[in-house]
Design an enzyme around this catalytic site. Structure first.
Site, PDB file in Angstrom:
ATOM      1  CB  SER A   1      34.544  35.213  42.221  1.00  0.00           C
ATOM      2  OG  SER A   1      35.853  35.484  41.361  1.00  0.00           O
TER       3      SER A   1
ATOM      4  CE1 TYR B   1      33.603  40.635  41.657  1.00  0.00           C
ATOM      5  CE2 TYR B   1      35.387  39.156  41.596  1.00  0.00           C
ATOM      6  CZ  TYR B   1      34.452  39.275  41.237  1.00  0.00           C
ATOM      7  OH  TYR B   1      33.546  38.579  40.455  1.00  0.00           O
TER       8      TYR B   1
END
Ligand SMILES: NC(=O)c1ccc[n+]([C@@H]2O[C@H](COP(=O)([O-])OP(=O)(O)OC[C@H]3O[C@@H](n4cnc5c(N)ncnc54)[C@H](OP(=O)(O)O)[C@@H]3O)[C@@H](O)[C@H]2O)c1
Length: 255
Positions: free
Chosen positions: A142, A155
């Site tokens: 990501s 995350y």
């Protein structure tokens, strides 16, 4: 940095995280382009629906946090197709977390899914790819892995780990004839982002994200990132001295 792919017809693709979102859209796109696609995720019902009318598709349910289930799916794939040309590890999860609300159980389960899950998949896929001396492996990380961001306490750390992991994989595997792809989406409209309570800049559809991912693989790119107007801004921000980087992120996010 990797070989180009001109034709998907007959290519054997194992899409791990194919029941919804980016993985599902990419699996459907590759099927439409003539590939054989093994759909994996936990939701066996969704996988069965996805492959019902697709003779070139297989449903291989698994839980990436359960090593035995990943190995069993790999064995079933080899029994069906004799090998694999591309493994895409898309499965992942996101929970918003900040330093003043640390939740250890949620942190550990995100690490289990995003990082240990990827290693479970690698343990299944790498001996196969290395024995073949051909094929490719991609991991969806990501843009949140490029640098620290508010609300991404765990995350972001898991995705930074995956970015580093793909770099090591490239160094080890490319000389052995295996392609490696690092895939970094920005914001994509999927169940994963459905509960975000902030405006997501440059939000794209899962279908557009799947197109960008497949296009990058076809072109033989290692670092596949999209949409460029967001990912390139983040990459430039990351080059700034920390004092400026932290100021900019506070200012842009208001957090
Ligand atoms: N959406 C975004 O804005 C965005 C941005 C950057 C990166 N990403 C990354 O892109 C990837 C896909 O995300 P998405 O947005 O498409 O989310 P999504 O729609 O929630 O898809 C996640 C996929 O992972 C599967 N999965 C979750 N836990 C699993 C487990 N334990 N074992 C096997 N499969 C599991 C889910 O299927 P089951 O629930 O059926 O198992 C589903 O197929 C993730 O790695 C995510 O971090 C997303």
């Amino acid at each position: 940095m990797n070989p180009k792919i001109d034709d998907w017809v007959g290519k054997r693709v194992w899409m791990i995280g194919a029941s919804t979102g980016i993985g599902e859209a990419a699996a459907r796109l590759l099927l439409d382009m003539g590939a054989r696609v093994a759909f994996s995720a936990r939701s066996a019902d969704k996988l069965e629906r996805a492959v019902a009318a697709a003779p070139r598709a297989l449903a291989l349910p698994l839980d990436v946090t359960d090593h035995a289930s990943v190995m069993a799916a790999r064995d079933a794939l080899v029994a069906a197709w004799g090998g694999v040309d591309l493994v895409l590890i898309v499965a992942g999860g996101y929970n918003e977390m900040r330093a003043d609300g640390i939740d250890l159980a949620a942190a550990n389960s995100m690490i289990d899914l995003n990082v240990r899950g990827a290693f479970n998949c690698l343990d299944a896929a790498l001996p196969l790819l290395i024995a073949q001396g051909a094929g490719g492996i991609g991991i969806v990380a990501s843009v949140a892995g490029y640098g620290g961001l508010p609300k991404a306490l765990v995350y972001g750390a898991t995705k930074a780990a995956l970015i580093n992991l793909t770099e090591s994989l490239y160094l080890d595997l490319r000389p052995r004839g295996i392609a490696v792809y690092q895939i970094n989406p920005g914001f994509v409209d999927t169940p994963l982002t459905a509960n975000n309570d902030f405006t997501m800049p440059a939000l794209m559809t899962a279908e557009d994200a799947a197109f960008e991912m497949v296009d990058g693989i076809e072109r033989g790119q290692f670092h596949i990132h999209f949409p460029k107007r967001l990912t390139n801004s983040m990459r430039v921000a990351r080059l700034l001295p920390y004092r400026l980087y932290f100021w900019l992120i506070h200012k842009v996010t208001g957090l």
